[in-house]
Scaffold this motif. Structure first.
Motif, PDB file in Angstrom:
ATOM      1  N   ALA A  29      12.941  -6.424 -17.008  1.00  0.00           N
ATOM      2  CA  ALA A  29      14.224  -5.755 -16.801  1.00  0.00           C
ATOM      3  C   ALA A  29      15.388  -6.697 -17.038  1.00  0.00           C
ATOM      4  CB  ALA A  29      14.288  -5.186 -15.381  1.00  0.00           C
ATOM      5  N   GLN A  30      15.190  -7.973 -16.716  1.00  0.00           N
ATOM      6  CA  GLN A  30      16.293  -8.925 -16.871  1.00  0.00           C
ATOM      7  C   GLN A  30      16.678  -9.114 -18.332  1.00  0.00           C
ATOM      8  OE1 GLN A  30      13.360  -9.472 -15.380  1.00  0.00           O
ATOM      9  NE2 GLN A  30      12.511 -11.490 -15.838  1.00  0.00           N
ATOM     10  N   ALA A  31      15.739  -8.913 -19.258  1.00  0.00           N
ATOM     11  CA  ALA A  31      16.079  -9.013 -20.682  1.00  0.00           C
ATOM     12  C   ALA A  31      16.985  -7.864 -21.100  1.00  0.00           C
ATOM     13  CB  ALA A  31      14.809  -9.022 -21.525  1.00  0.00           C
ATOM     14  N   VAL A  32      16.692  -6.667 -20.601  1.00  0.00           N
ATOM     15  CA  VAL A  32      17.543  -5.512 -20.911  1.00  0.00           C
ATOM     16  C   VAL A  32      18.945  -5.743 -20.346  1.00  0.00           C
ATOM     17  CG1 VAL A  32      17.825  -3.015 -20.656  1.00  0.00           C
ATOM     18  CG2 VAL A  32      15.531  -3.988 -20.927  1.00  0.00           C
ATOM     19  N   ALA A  33      19.009  -6.256 -19.116  1.00  0.00           N
ATOM     20  CA  ALA A  33      20.317  -6.538 -18.507  1.00  0.00           C
ATOM     21  C   ALA A  33      21.069  -7.612 -19.275  1.00  0.00           C
ATOM     22  CB  ALA A  33      20.125  -6.963 -17.053  1.00  0.00           C
ATOM     23  N   MET A  34      20.364  -8.634 -19.770  1.00  0.00           N
ATOM     24  CA  MET A  34      21.006  -9.678 -20.579  1.00  0.00           C
ATOM     25  C   MET A  34      21.672  -9.073 -21.806  1.00  0.00           C
ATOM     26  SD  MET A  34      19.191 -12.918 -22.524  1.00  0.00           S
ATOM     27  CE  MET A  34      18.282 -11.829 -23.648  1.00  0.00           C
ATOM     28  N   PHE A  35      20.972  -8.164 -22.487  1.00  0.00           N
ATOM     29  CA  PHE A  35      21.561  -7.543 -23.671  1.00  0.00           C
ATOM     30  C   PHE A  35      22.713  -6.606 -23.282  1.00  0.00           C
ATOM     31  CE2 PHE A  35      17.275  -8.195 -25.862  1.00  0.00           C
ATOM     32  CZ  PHE A  35      17.730  -9.270 -26.605  1.00  0.00           C
ATOM     33  N   ALA A  36      22.602  -5.962 -22.126  1.00  0.00           N
ATOM     34  CA  ALA A  36      23.637  -5.008 -21.716  1.00  0.00           C
ATOM     35  C   ALA A  36      24.927  -5.699 -21.309  1.00  0.00           C
ATOM     36  CB  ALA A  36      23.117  -4.149 -20.559  1.00  0.00           C
ATOM     37  N   TYR A  37      24.815  -6.824 -20.602  1.00  0.00           N
ATOM     38  CA  TYR A  37      25.999  -7.465 -20.037  1.00  0.00           C
ATOM     39  C   TYR A  37      26.382  -8.771 -20.734  1.00  0.00           C
ATOM     40  CZ  TYR A  37      25.230  -4.202 -16.183  1.00  0.00           C
ATOM     41  OH  TYR A  37      25.051  -3.071 -15.429  1.00  0.00           O
ATOM     42  N   GLY A  38      25.449  -9.342 -21.487  1.00  0.00           N
ATOM     43  CA  GLY A  38      25.685 -10.653 -22.063  1.00  0.00           C
ATOM     44  C   GLY A  38      25.436 -11.742 -21.036  1.00  0.00           C
ATOM     45  N   ALA A  39      25.004 -12.903 -21.504  1.00  0.00           N
ATOM     46  CA  ALA A  39      24.766 -14.043 -20.606  1.00  0.00           C
ATOM     47  C   ALA A  39      24.693 -15.300 -21.453  1.00  0.00           C
ATOM     48  CB  ALA A  39      23.459 -13.863 -19.827  1.00  0.00           C
ATOM     49  N   GLY A  40      25.536 -16.272 -21.147  1.00  0.00           N
ATOM     50  CA  GLY A  40      25.518 -17.520 -21.890  1.00  0.00           C
ATOM     51  C   GLY A  40      25.745 -17.298 -23.376  1.00  0.00           C
ATOM     52  N   GLU A  41      24.849 -17.838 -24.204  1.00  0.00           N
ATOM     53  CA  GLU A  41      24.971 -17.686 -25.649  1.00  0.00           C
ATOM     54  C   GLU A  41      24.690 -16.270 -26.131  1.00  0.00           C
ATOM     55  OE1 GLU A  41      23.351 -20.806 -28.272  1.00  0.00           O
ATOM     56  OE2 GLU A  41      22.641 -21.755 -26.422  1.00  0.00           O
ATOM     57  N   CYS A  42      24.058 -15.471 -25.287  1.00  0.00           N
ATOM     58  CA  CYS A  42      23.702 -14.109 -25.695  1.00  0.00           C
ATOM     59  C   CYS A  42      24.881 -13.172 -25.467  1.00  0.00           C
ATOM     60  CB  CYS A  42      22.488 -13.615 -24.915  1.00  0.00           C
ATOM     61  SG  CYS A  42      21.923 -11.974 -25.445  1.00  0.00           S
ATOM     62  N   ALA A  43      25.522 -12.792 -26.553  1.00  0.00           N
ATOM     63  CA  ALA A  43      26.633 -11.840 -26.455  1.00  0.00           C
ATOM     64  C   ALA A  43      26.115 -10.445 -26.139  1.00  0.00           C
ATOM     65  CB  ALA A  43      27.403 -11.813 -27.776  1.00  0.00           C
ATOM     66  N   ARG A  44      26.964  -9.619 -25.590  1.00  0.00           N
ATOM     67  CA  ARG A  44      26.588  -8.226 -25.322  1.00  0.00           C
ATOM     68  C   ARG A  44      26.115  -7.539 -26.595  1.00  0.00           C
ATOM     69  NH1 ARG A  44      30.339  -4.937 -21.100  1.00  0.00           N
ATOM     70  NH2 ARG A  44      30.407  -6.472 -19.406  1.00  0.00           N
ATOM     71  N   ALA A  45      25.125  -6.694 -26.443  1.00  0.00           N
ATOM     72  CA  ALA A  45      24.634  -5.897 -27.571  1.00  0.00           C
ATOM     73  C   ALA A  45      25.099  -4.458 -27.414  1.00  0.00           C
ATOM     74  CB  ALA A  45      23.116  -5.961 -27.646  1.00  0.00           C
ATOM     75  N   ASP A  46      25.107  -3.744 -28.514  1.00  0.00           N
ATOM     76  CA  ASP A  46      25.451  -2.325 -28.486  1.00  0.00           C
ATOM     77  C   ASP A  46      24.236  -1.460 -28.181  1.00  0.00           C
ATOM     78  OD1 ASP A  46      28.226  -2.660 -29.410  1.00  0.00           O
ATOM     79  OD2 ASP A  46      27.282  -3.346 -31.258  1.00  0.00           O
ATOM     80  N   MET A  47      23.051  -1.988 -28.473  1.00  0.00           N
ATOM     81  CA  MET A  47      21.823  -1.217 -28.327  1.00  0.00           C
ATOM     82  C   MET A  47      20.672  -2.169 -28.041  1.00  0.00           C
ATOM     83  SD  MET A  47      19.984   1.227 -31.207  1.00  0.00           S
ATOM     84  CE  MET A  47      20.498   2.780 -30.501  1.00  0.00           C
TER      85      MET A  47
END
Length: 438
Positions: A189-207
């Motif tokens: 679940a934390q990977a989905v949340a990372m894409f949804a909200y962004g974290a560190g180098e990982c920018a928010r995703a649209d999908m």
């Protein structure tokens, strides 16, 4: 080992009588809510703590170094590399044909509507880990997104303690073959949340797309709207529609191949032939103890989600498999192509003796990220279309607007939305005149 369900002489909708895994997504959603909230508020720090909690690995950084991705490809078994390259080649060939072109419709002289297809800007692609390693899911996620022209792609896959906290090296090698260098060692679940909200180098995703366990599905449900999703994937499933011409050994092998995924994987045979059912049961008795993951397979085949369903005839069988709406449906009957052409509900259909589901898992060219749990009634598998948005572009000149103005005004007044009509009248006059020049 596998139960029988006798639907012969049973009219009406069989959905409530068919085997299906029981999953409480709602309960899982409440359990992942604090996980997702934690990622939202604490970002990378939360991801590192959650990864230690769930995967037993304390990461220094969630992003996989480019050197590790390159090294995984360099060390990849040549036979596996060749298999992945062939899988990619075939998938590209199929998915390239799914590209859509803009369409301009001339509604009236001076009035057009253009449907413009625009790719999603950034996509998070989830590749599961756990009982098995899934480099094929890298191919199935990445290829359609690339063919759609998505602007930015990132992959997340659970870290493996056996590989120094990195995702499985075969997954990393598949990313390298596809030119993906933004990879995160984050699962669940934390990977989905990372894409949804962004974290560190990982920018928010649209999908976010890709299969996963119940926690991934629950996070998708919870965060749908914050981020677009492909589907809430459930346990994998196969249904086989077969008559007495089917090879019982092939049927049994395919039921086992799906049961190999998980103890809650579903393997269902639908047949009007008691003789075939008996032959398949005998084949299973011989084959299951001999397969590598025999305990897992036996648990899946013996679960309430699996079974042999007896039907009156092939017409009844077609009604049953349409009601079941399997992720994967095999048709092994006389004149299998004609029977398969009548199927309406399935994620993918595999026709005849020489198109097993495992071909589609790897090298058919089709996509193996497919709707589960009966959602093939209304949903499709992953494709180029998943990553495209249709935008209508409306262009009318004054004359074309004036010609239709009375209809717009009448409909606006019928809906008690007079300002809608006035927005047209201000341009052309209430009866289609010139209006006020500005």
């Amino acid at each position: 080992m596998i139960s029988r369900i006798d639907l012969r002489g049973t009219p009406g909708d069989p959905r409530d009588l068919l085997p299906r895994a029981e999953l409480d997504i709602e309960a899982a959603t409440e359990k992942v809510r604090p996980i997702c909230d934690d990622v939202r508020h604490r970002g990378v720090e939360a991801l590192i703590d959650l990864t230690e909690r769930f995967d037993g690995v304390r990461l220094a950084d969630i992003r996989v170094p480019r050197a590790a991705i390159d090294s995984a490809l360099a060390e990849l078994d040549p036979a596996v590399r060749a298999g992945l390259e062939e899988s990619i080649r075939r998938a590209r060939k199929v998915h390239a044909d799914q590209r859509r072109s803009d369409t301009v419709t001339h509604v009236v002289p001076g009035g057009t509507v253009t449907e413009r297809w625009v790719p999603v800007g950034r996509v998070g692609l989830y590749v599961p880990g756990g009982r098995a390693v899934y480099p094929s899911s890298v191919v199935m996620n990445v290829v359609p997104a690339q063919e759609a022209g998505a602007g930015s792609l990132a992959v997340a896959s659970p870290p493996q303690a056996d590989f120094g906290g990195l995702p499985h090296p075969t997954v990393l090698a598949a990313c390298a073959l596809l030119g993906i260098d933004e990879v995160y060692a984050v699962g669940g679940a934390q990977a989905v949340a990372m894409f949804a909200y962004g974290a560190g180098e990982c920018a928010r995703a649209d999908m976010v797309t890709g299969p996963g366990n119940i926690w991934v599905a629950a996070a998708k449900r919870l965060l749908k709207g914050v981020i677009g999703i492909d589907a809430e994937a459930g346990p994998t499933e196969i249904a086989i529609l077969a008559d007495d011409t089917a090879d019982a050994g092939y049927v049994a092998a395919d039921l086992i191949s799906q049961a190999e995924h998980d103890v809650i994987a579903a393997s269902v045979l639908v047949t009007p032939s008691v003789a075939l059912a008996e032959r398949v049961e005998a084949e299973l008795a011989d084959r299951v103890p001999a397969t590598k993951h025999s305990e897992r397979v036996a648990a899946a085949l013996g679960g309430r989600q699996s079974g042999i369903v007896l039907v009156d005839d092939l017409d009844h069988g077609l009604a049953v498999v349409d009601a079941y709406a399997a992720e994967h449906l095999e048709v092994m009957t006389a004149d299998a192509s004609a029977v398969a052409a009548r199927v309406r509900n399935a994620g993918a259909v595999f026709v005849g003796d020489f198109a097993p589901v495992s071909l589609g898992d790897y090298c058919a060219g089709s996509n193996h990220v497919l709707p589960t749990g009966g959602s093939a009634h209304h949903s499709s598998g992953l494709s180029v279309q998943t990553f495209l948005r249709g935008i209508h572009v409306v262009e009318y000149d004054r004359a074309a607007l004036a010609e239709v103005a009375p209809s717009v005004v009448a409909l606006a007044e019928a809906e008690d939305l007079p300002a809608h009509g006035e927005a047209v009248s201000a341009r052309v006059g209430r009866t289609g005149g010139e209006g006020t020049a500005r």
